[in-house]
Design a protein around this motif. Sequence first.
Motif, short mmCIF file in Angstrom:
data_model
loop_
_atom_site.label_atom_id
_atom_site.label_comp_id
_atom_site.label_asym_id
_atom_site.label_seq_id
_atom_site.Cartn_x
_atom_site.Cartn_y
_atom_site.Cartn_z
N GLU A 81 34.36 5.06 58.62
CA GLU A 81 32.98 5.50 58.39
C GLU A 81 32.05 4.70 59.31
O GLU A 81 32.15 3.48 59.41
N GLN A 82 31.20 5.41 59.98
CA GLN A 82 30.32 4.79 60.98
C GLN A 82 29.35 3.79 60.36
O GLN A 82 28.89 2.87 61.02
N PHE A 83 29.06 3.94 59.09
CA PHE A 83 28.11 3.05 58.42
C PHE A 83 28.53 1.59 58.54
O PHE A 83 27.72 0.72 58.87
N LEU A 84 29.79 1.28 58.25
CA LEU A 84 30.24 -0.11 58.31
C LEU A 84 30.28 -0.63 59.74
O LEU A 84 29.95 -1.78 60.00
N GLU A 85 30.67 0.20 60.69
CA GLU A 85 30.65 -0.20 62.09
C GLU A 85 29.23 -0.54 62.51
O GLU A 85 28.98 -1.59 63.12
N ASN A 86 28.29 0.33 62.18
CA ASN A 86 26.89 0.08 62.53
C ASN A 86 26.35 -1.17 61.85
O ASN A 86 25.62 -1.95 62.47
N ALA A 87 26.70 -1.36 60.60
CA ALA A 87 26.23 -2.55 59.87
C ALA A 87 26.74 -3.82 60.53
O ALA A 87 26.00 -4.79 60.71
N ALA A 88 28.02 -3.82 60.92
CA ALA A 88 28.59 -5.00 61.59
C ALA A 88 27.86 -5.25 62.91
O ALA A 88 27.53 -6.40 63.24
#
Length: 149
Positions: A81-88
């Motif tokens: 999920e792109q959300f966790l990548e973006n958050a990192a």
Amino acid sequence: MGVGRSAGQDRATIVTHVVDWRERASALVPELRAVAETEEWSCHVFFSELSQLAQEAHREQDDDVLRRAYGFAHWCFHQPEQFLENAALISFYEHVFDDWDLREEVAAWLPVDVLPKVRALWEWRWPKEQLSEVDQLLAGLAPPSQDAV
């Protein structure tokens, strides 16, 4: 870089992924378990705390904490999920050089596969001289170990 539902993705799927990051964070970084387990706080809050913990670990040369902190961020970066990548990227990697005095120590911990995406964020934040110095520090980095957390 918002989070939206893709076709076929329901609320249960999103909740499952949120639980996954909280469980993983609690297991890897028990020092921040209370932050990870506070349902009202997002992973961005956790990453902010994780950044501070990593800076302290750099100062104390605590490789165990550094391995776990950077390992968790790298794990998030590779989640589907792109959300966790973006958050990192936004809440951790973008800020790894905020304590400029630690730049040499930090550079050694950065995974090369993250650099192309985070560098654009650094370009936006830093003067050319600072970016050039970071580029020199990061030149020749080896890919992260398969043993990463």
